[in-house]
Enzyme design. Structure first.
Site, PDB file in Angstrom:
ATOM      1  N   PRO A 159      -3.239  -6.535   8.113  1.00  0.00           N
ATOM      2  CA  PRO A 159      -4.391  -5.585   8.105  1.00  0.00           C
ATOM      3  C   PRO A 159      -3.998  -4.219   8.062  1.00  0.00           C
ATOM      4  O   PRO A 159      -3.224  -3.682   8.883  1.00  0.00           O
ATOM      5  CB  PRO A 159      -5.411  -6.041   9.213  1.00  0.00           C
ATOM      6  CG  PRO A 159      -4.795  -7.173  10.107  1.00  0.00           C
ATOM      7  CD  PRO A 159      -3.307  -7.127   9.594  1.00  0.00           C
ATOM      8  N   GLU A 160      -4.750  -3.664   7.020  1.00  0.00           N
ATOM      9  CA  GLU A 160      -4.314  -2.059   7.119  1.00  0.00           C
ATOM     10  C   GLU A 160      -5.763  -1.454   7.583  1.00  0.00           C
ATOM     11  O   GLU A 160      -6.604  -1.977   7.909  1.00  0.00           O
ATOM     12  CB  GLU A 160      -3.900  -1.739   5.815  1.00  0.00           C
ATOM     13  CG  GLU A 160      -2.885  -2.505   5.037  1.00  0.00           C
ATOM     14  CD  GLU A 160      -2.352  -2.115   3.894  1.00  0.00           C
ATOM     15  OE1 GLU A 160      -2.481  -0.793   3.349  1.00  0.00           O
ATOM     16  OE2 GLU A 160      -1.676  -2.888   3.123  1.00  0.00           O
TER      17      GLU A 160
END
Length: 270
Positions: free
Chosen positions: A2-3
Site C-alpha cells: 500500500p501507498e
DNA sequence: ATAAGGCCCTGACCGC
DNA sequence: TGCGGTCAGGGCCTTA
C-alpha cells in the site's frame, strides 16, 4: 503494497470498525513484527487500551490509544489488518492478534513479514524523518524544488525517497511522472522549475484520484472492508508494459530504476 | 550527505 | 507434478 491512497483508505475504513473498542489481550506470534518495544512489553502495554484517534503520516497508520500512546502500523508489501469475529481462527500468516472487548479480534497478517508495528509515546520518533505530506499546504513547489536541488539520482528514485515527499510508492511515482510528461530516468536536480511545478501538481493529482478510487487493488490486496479499490482501472502506465500509450499509442516501456520496476511512455515522457 | 546494492520473507507465475 | 528462475505496491542497513 500500500501507498498513501491505500493507507488513507485503510484508516477511513478502520475507524468505524475500531473506534472506542478496548484491547483485552494481545498475542504476538512472530516477534520481529514488533519494532518496539519488546514483544512482552508490547502486549503488556496495549492491554486495556481503547482505540481513540485515527491518523496517517505517509504510509504509516497512526492509531491513537486512550493512554496517549500511539500504535503505529506500516504494512510494507503484504501487511493486512482485519477485524474478525472472535470465532475466526488466524491462519499461518497471522503474526499478531489483539482480542477486543467487542467479541472480535484484530488480526495482523503478513505473508512476507516485511511490515512493522510500533507502540510509542511520541509518533515523531518513528515518522519524524519523513518529508512533507503531499496533500498538505506544507508541500509546495518551492520546497519540493529545494529538496531535489543538486540531486543526481533519477527523479523516479527521488520520488520513492520518503524524506523528500512522504507516501509516494512505485505505482503513484510512475503515474505522476507520466502525468507530468517527465522521463523517470532524468536526474532530479536537473529538472527545470516549471517541470518541478508540473510534477508537484501531478503527484497531488494522482494521490487525490487514488484516494477517490479507494486505492489500487492489485493481486489480492483489499482494504479492511474487503471491497477492492478501483484506481488500478485508471493506471496509465503502471504494469502496462508493451501496451499502447493512451496518449500517443507508443508501446509502454518497462525498465528497472532504483531496483524497482518502472513504467513509462518513451514518446510522451522526456 | 548521497547513491547504489544487499537483504528481509513468502507466494504466484512461467517455462521446461 | 516438480523444479528453477523471476517478480512483487517497501524501506533499512552497509558500503563506497
Amino acid at each position: 503494497m500500500p501507498e498513501l491512497p491505500e493507507v488513507e483508505t485503510y484508516i477511513r475504513e478502520l475507524r468505524p470498525q475500531l473506534a472506542g473498542k478496548r484491547v483485552v489481550a494481545g498475542e504476538v506470534k512472530w516477534p520481529r513484527i514488533i519494532a518496539t518495544p519488546e514483544p512482552a512489553l508490547f502486549t503488556e502495554l496495549i492491554r486495556d487500551r481503547r482505540f481513540d484517534t485515527f491518523g496517517r503520516r505517509g504510509k504509516y497508520m497512526l492509531l491513537g490509544l486512550d493512554s496517549g500512546e500511539t500504535l503505529i502500523v506500516h504494512l510494507r508489501m503484504t501487511g493486512e489488518v482485519r477485524i474478525h469475529p472472535a470465532s475466526v481462527l488466524p491462519d499461518k500468516h497471522t503474526h499478531l492478534l489483539l482480542t477486543l472487548d467487542s467479541n472480535e479480534r484484530l488480526h495482523y497478517r503478513d505473508p512476507r513479514k516485511f511490515g512493522r508495528l510500533w507502540l510509542v509515546d511520541d509518533p515523531e520518533s518513528v515518522v519524524g524523518k519523513l518529508g512533507p505530506e503531499p496533500l498538505d499546504e506544507g508541500f509546495t513547489p518551492e520546497g519540493f524544488a529545494s529538496r531535489l536541488a543538486g540531486r543526481t539520482a533519477s527523479i523516479k528514485a527521488l520520488l520513492l525517497n520518503q524524506s523528500i515527499v512522504a507516501g509516494v510508492g512505485n505505482i503513484y511515482a510512475d503515474e505522476a511522472l507520466f502525468l507530468a510528461r517527465i522521463d523517470p530516468r532524468r536526474s532530479g536536480g536537473e529538472l527545470s522549475m516549471p517541470q518541478v511545478s508540473v510534477l508537484h501538481a501531478a503527484v497531488r493529482a494522482v494521490l487525490q484520484a487514488g484516494i477517490e478510487g479507494r486505492g489500487s487493488s492489485l493481486q489480492s490486496y483489499a482494504p479492511p472492508s474487503g471491497e477492492k479499490g478501483s484506481f488500478q482501472e485508471n493506471h496509465k502506465v503502471f504494469r502496462r508494459t508493451d501496451l499502447p500509450c493512451y496518449q500517443c499509442g507508443a508501446a509502454i516501456r518497462r525498465i528497472v530504476l532504483a531496483q524497482r520496476s518502472t513504467h513509462f511512455c518513451p514518446q510522451c515522457q522526456s
